[in-house]
Design a protein around this motif. Structure first.
Motif, PDB file in Angstrom:
ATOM      1  N   MET A 155       0.824  -1.201   0.000  1.00  0.00           N
ATOM      2  CA  MET A 155       0.000   0.000   0.000  1.00  0.00           C
ATOM      3  C   MET A 155       0.871   1.269   0.000  1.00  0.00           C
ATOM      4  N   ARG A 156       1.972   1.200   0.746  1.00  0.00           N
ATOM      5  CA  ARG A 156       2.854   2.362   0.840  1.00  0.00           C
ATOM      6  C   ARG A 156       3.440   2.724  -0.526  1.00  0.00           C
ATOM      7  N   ILE A 157       3.787   1.717  -1.314  1.00  0.00           N
ATOM      8  CA  ILE A 157       4.368   1.980  -2.634  1.00  0.00           C
ATOM      9  C   ILE A 157       3.327   2.591  -3.570  1.00  0.00           C
ATOM     10  N   VAL A 158       2.079   2.204  -3.447  1.00  0.00           N
ATOM     11  CA  VAL A 158       1.010   2.778  -4.271  1.00  0.00           C
ATOM     12  C   VAL A 158       0.861   4.263  -3.950  1.00  0.00           C
ATOM     13  N   ILE A 159       0.881   4.596  -2.687  1.00  0.00           N
ATOM     14  CA  ILE A 159       0.764   6.001  -2.274  1.00  0.00           C
ATOM     15  C   ILE A 159       1.956   6.800  -2.784  1.00  0.00           C
ATOM     16  N   ARG A 160       3.146   6.238  -2.663  1.00  0.00           N
ATOM     17  CA  ARG A 160       4.354   6.925  -3.134  1.00  0.00           C
ATOM     18  C   ARG A 160       4.261   7.216  -4.622  1.00  0.00           C
ATOM     19  N   TYR A 161       3.856   6.221  -5.422  1.00  0.00           N
ATOM     20  CA  TYR A 161       3.754   6.428  -6.867  1.00  0.00           C
ATOM     21  C   TYR A 161       2.615   7.373  -7.227  1.00  0.00           C
ATOM     22  N   PHE A 166       1.659  10.021  -5.464  1.00  0.00           N
ATOM     23  CA  PHE A 166       2.137  11.381  -5.248  1.00  0.00           C
ATOM     24  C   PHE A 166       3.242  11.757  -6.233  1.00  0.00           C
ATOM     25  N   ARG A 167       4.052  10.817  -6.647  1.00  0.00           N
ATOM     26  CA  ARG A 167       5.035  11.100  -7.694  1.00  0.00           C
ATOM     27  C   ARG A 167       4.330  11.476  -8.987  1.00  0.00           C
ATOM     28  N   GLY A 168       3.251  10.781  -9.313  1.00  0.00           N
ATOM     29  CA  GLY A 168       2.482  11.088 -10.512  1.00  0.00           C
ATOM     30  C   GLY A 168       1.837  12.462 -10.430  1.00  0.00           C
ATOM     31  N   VAL A 169       1.262  12.772  -9.280  1.00  0.00           N
ATOM     32  CA  VAL A 169       0.656  14.089  -9.095  1.00  0.00           C
ATOM     33  C   VAL A 169       1.715  15.178  -9.251  1.00  0.00           C
ATOM     34  N   ARG A 170       2.864  14.978  -8.621  1.00  0.00           N
ATOM     35  CA  ARG A 170       3.954  15.964  -8.715  1.00  0.00           C
ATOM     36  C   ARG A 170       4.426  16.094 -10.161  1.00  0.00           C
ATOM     37  N   LEU A 171       4.518  14.978 -10.877  1.00  0.00           N
ATOM     38  CA  LEU A 171       4.957  14.997 -12.270  1.00  0.00           C
ATOM     39  C   LEU A 171       3.984  15.803 -13.137  1.00  0.00           C
ATOM     40  N   ILE A 172       2.698  15.686 -12.847  1.00  0.00           N
ATOM     41  CA  ILE A 172       1.684  16.412 -13.619  1.00  0.00           C
ATOM     42  C   ILE A 172       1.648  17.890 -13.248  1.00  0.00           C
ATOM     43  N   LEU A 173       1.750  18.217 -11.954  1.00  0.00           N
ATOM     44  CA  LEU A 173       1.592  19.599 -11.503  1.00  0.00           C
ATOM     45  C   LEU A 173       2.845  20.466 -11.663  1.00  0.00           C
ATOM     46  N   THR A 174       4.019  19.866 -11.661  1.00  0.00           N
ATOM     47  CA  THR A 174       5.254  20.649 -11.695  1.00  0.00           C
ATOM     48  C   THR A 174       5.335  21.610 -12.881  1.00  0.00           C
ATOM     49  N   PRO A 175       5.030  21.197 -14.107  1.00  0.00           N
ATOM     50  CA  PRO A 175       5.113  22.165 -15.218  1.00  0.00           C
ATOM     51  C   PRO A 175       4.189  23.370 -15.025  1.00  0.00           C
ATOM     52  N   PHE A 176       3.001  23.139 -14.456  1.00  0.00           N
ATOM     53  CA  PHE A 176       2.074  24.242 -14.217  1.00  0.00           C
ATOM     54  C   PHE A 176       2.595  25.167 -13.125  1.00  0.00           C
ATOM     55  N   MET A 177       3.204  24.580 -12.103  1.00  0.00           N
ATOM     56  CA  MET A 177       3.746  25.384 -11.015  1.00  0.00           C
ATOM     57  C   MET A 177       4.922  26.228 -11.497  1.00  0.00           C
ATOM     58  N   LEU A 178       5.691  25.694 -12.430  1.00  0.00           N
ATOM     59  CA  LEU A 178       6.829  26.444 -12.966  1.00  0.00           C
ATOM     60  C   LEU A 178       6.389  27.517 -13.965  1.00  0.00           C
ATOM     61  N   ALA A 179       5.354  27.241 -14.735  1.00  0.00           N
ATOM     62  CA  ALA A 179       4.889  28.199 -15.741  1.00  0.00           C
ATOM     63  C   ALA A 179       4.002  29.286 -15.144  1.00  0.00           C
ATOM     64  N   GLY A 180       3.280  28.984 -14.090  1.00  0.00           N
ATOM     65  CA  GLY A 180       2.343  29.928 -13.488  1.00  0.00           C
ATOM     66  C   GLY A 180       2.929  31.286 -13.166  1.00  0.00           C
TER      67      GLY A 180
END
Length: 137
Positions: free
Chosen positions: A1-7, A9-23
């Motif tokens: 379960m812990r690995i699912v949660i880790r992945y 949040f990694r996916g969320v960060r991967l998706i949101l990072t470009p928007f956070m940098l461009a904003g």
């Protein structure tokens, strides 16, 4: 379960990072307008400041936006990856935590200010519109 949660949040960060940098580039706050002599004095004072940050850190983005709003030219030092900035932050500042504002006093002493709200309060107090109004009076 812990690995699912880790992945997850990694996916969320991967998706949101470009928007956070461009904003911040797309929605820049309007900076304080100062007369050229006053802006030059502020620029001279900001030479004693350096912001240690991670580019996609939300708290670092918050501080950088405040710096844009106050029309401050503070040196940005990316401490995300191993290197001289990260090493200096850890050795002199005591820990790798961002955002961190390095404030060098005229006597050569150095103060390390952590926490985005504390940094913004310091910058507002030192360079804010109230301070600009006091200089022009």
């Amino acid at each position: 379960m812990r690995i699912v949660i880790r992945y997850f949040f990694r996916g969320v960060r991967l998706i949101l990072t470009p928007f956070m940098l461009a904003g911040p580039h797309l929605f820049k706050p309007r900076g304080i307008k100062r007369d050229p002599a006053e802006q030059q004095a502020v620029d001279q004072q900001t030479r004693q400041l350096a912001l240690y940050h991670f580019p996609a850190c939300p708290f670092c983005i918050k501080v950088r936006r405040a710096m844009q709003r106050l029309s401050l030219d503070v040196e940005l030092r990316n401490a995300q990856h191993p290197g001289e900035h990260r090493q200096m932050l850890e050795q002199e500042g005591g820990r790798v935590k961002v955002p961190c504002l390095r404030i060098e006093a005229e006597d050569g002493s150095v103060r390390w200010l952590y926490e985005s709200d504390d940094i913004i309060a310091y910058l507002d107090h030192r360079f804010g519109a109230g301070e600009a109004a006091q200089h022009s009076a």
